[in-house]
Every structure is written in C-alpha cells, then in structure tokens.
Design a protein around this motif. Structure first.
Motif, PDB file in Angstrom:
ATOM      1  N   ARG A   1       0.496  -0.851  -0.284  1.00 17.59           N
ATOM      2  CA  ARG A   1       0.329  -0.031   0.020  1.00 17.59           C
ATOM      3  C   ARG A   1       1.128   1.381  -0.195  1.00 17.59           C
ATOM      4  O   ARG A   1       0.852   2.154  -0.639  1.00 17.59           O
ATOM      5  CB  ARG A   1      -0.761   0.047   0.821  1.00 17.59           C
ATOM      6  N   SER A   2       2.228   1.339   1.001  1.00 14.63           N
ATOM      7  CA  SER A   2       3.158   2.097   1.256  1.00 14.63           C
ATOM      8  C   SER A   2       3.507   2.611  -0.017  1.00 14.63           C
ATOM      9  O   SER A   2       3.181   3.950  -0.896  1.00 14.63           O
ATOM     10  CB  SER A   2       3.739   3.021   1.757  1.00 14.63           C
TER      11      SER A   2
ATOM     12  N   ASN B   1       0.715   3.792  -2.768  1.00 13.14           N
ATOM     13  CA  ASN B   1       0.182   4.985  -2.506  1.00 13.14           C
ATOM     14  C   ASN B   1      -0.873   5.647  -3.201  1.00 13.14           C
ATOM     15  O   ASN B   1      -1.558   6.761  -3.331  1.00 13.14           O
ATOM     16  CB  ASN B   1       1.039   6.026  -2.574  1.00 13.14           C
TER      17      ASN B   1
ATOM     18  N   LYS C   1      -3.341   9.437  -3.001  1.00 13.50           N
ATOM     19  CA  LYS C   1      -2.691  10.160  -3.942  1.00 13.50           C
ATOM     20  C   LYS C   1      -3.484  10.236  -5.080  1.00 13.50           C
ATOM     21  O   LYS C   1      -3.649  11.751  -5.444  1.00 13.50           O
ATOM     22  CB  LYS C   1      -1.125   9.910  -3.461  1.00 13.50           C
TER      23      LYS C   1
ATOM     24  N   PRO D   1      -2.654   9.779   3.375  1.00 15.42           N
ATOM     25  CA  PRO D   1      -2.978   8.701   3.888  1.00 15.42           C
ATOM     26  C   PRO D   1      -2.858   8.646   5.011  1.00 15.42           C
ATOM     27  O   PRO D   1      -2.601   9.775   5.629  1.00 15.42           O
ATOM     28  CB  PRO D   1      -1.082   8.323   3.206  1.00 15.42           C
TER      29      PRO D   1
END
Length: 137
Positions: free
Chosen positions: A117-118, A121, A124, A130
């Motif tokens: 997920r990071s 992202n 965005k 987030p």
C-alpha cells in the motif's frame, strides 16, 4: 409490461431491497465498511467518487496485517456480497494477496499488505491523505 433494463456491462446486479440506486449504493458501501471493520482491517479509507468518476461511485482502501489476513478479508467480503444479493464481484490478486482488488460495479475495494500500500500510494491519485501512523514513545 416492460421488464427492467438489464445492467450495463460494468455494473453488477445489486440487492433489490430498494428501487433507489443511491440507497442501494449507500447500503453497499455501509455493508463493505462494516465487513472490513468486523475483519479488523487497518487504516480503512472511503473515497467518495460520486460526480468525480464514471468508473465507480466509491473507492475503499484498507490494509491487512499479512497475506493471510488480506486473503481472509477478501474471501469474507466476497461471501457477504453474494449472500446479501449484490451479485458476483470481479476480483484480481487473490492468489498472492499482496493487493486484492474487488470491483462490485458501484464500489471498488482495494485490500493491501501495508508495504504494498505504501509503495503504490493510490490514495494520492485521488488527493486523499494517507492515514498517519502514531509514533511509538
């Protein structure tokens, strides 16, 4: 007597409890969020896309703690959708469970492992901040 029009190609048949499409979509969003809460999904974000995108009316992004947790959340959500009359959703990513996408037609659900997920992202893309993680003291 004319039958109701068939759903368009990108739509999934939903529960016939309400004839108002907005009520059905709201009930679908509520059911998905409740199911994810029951399954202890982390950092759940709902993005309202009504009037912003023709792809869907809502986008839900959530994280699971591991491959197994993401897979279990996806499985439980797919079962709940079917049991409650929302039809069969389209699914991608189940074999690996790093990122599982569930497309119900009106709402798209992204289930991630935190690292994946990071990296992607996707919040965005839709200009949503987030979730902030609390610093351990």
């Amino acid at each position: 007597m004319s039958p109701e029009p068939a759903p368009r190609a990108h739509e999934t048949p939903v529960s016939a409890e309400s004839s108002d499409p907005q009520q059905r979509i709201a009930a679908l969003e509520e059911m998905i969020l409740a199911r994810l809460d029951d399954d202890k999904a982390q950092d759940v974000i709902f993005i309202d896309l009504k009037g912003k995108s023709a792809v869907a009316d809502g986008l839900i992004v959530a994280s699971g703690r591991s491959h197994r947790h993401v897979g279990a959340m996806a499985d439980h959500l797919l079962r709940a959708l079917k049991e409650q009359g929302y039809g069969k959703a389209r699914v991608e990513g189940l074999p690996h469970c790093d990122w599982v996408l569930i497309d119900t037609g009106d709402v798209i659900v992204h289930l991630f492992r935190p690292e994946v997920r990071s990296f992607y992202n996707i919040e965005k893309i839709w200009s949503v901040e987030p979730p902030k993680t609390a610093a351990l003291s």
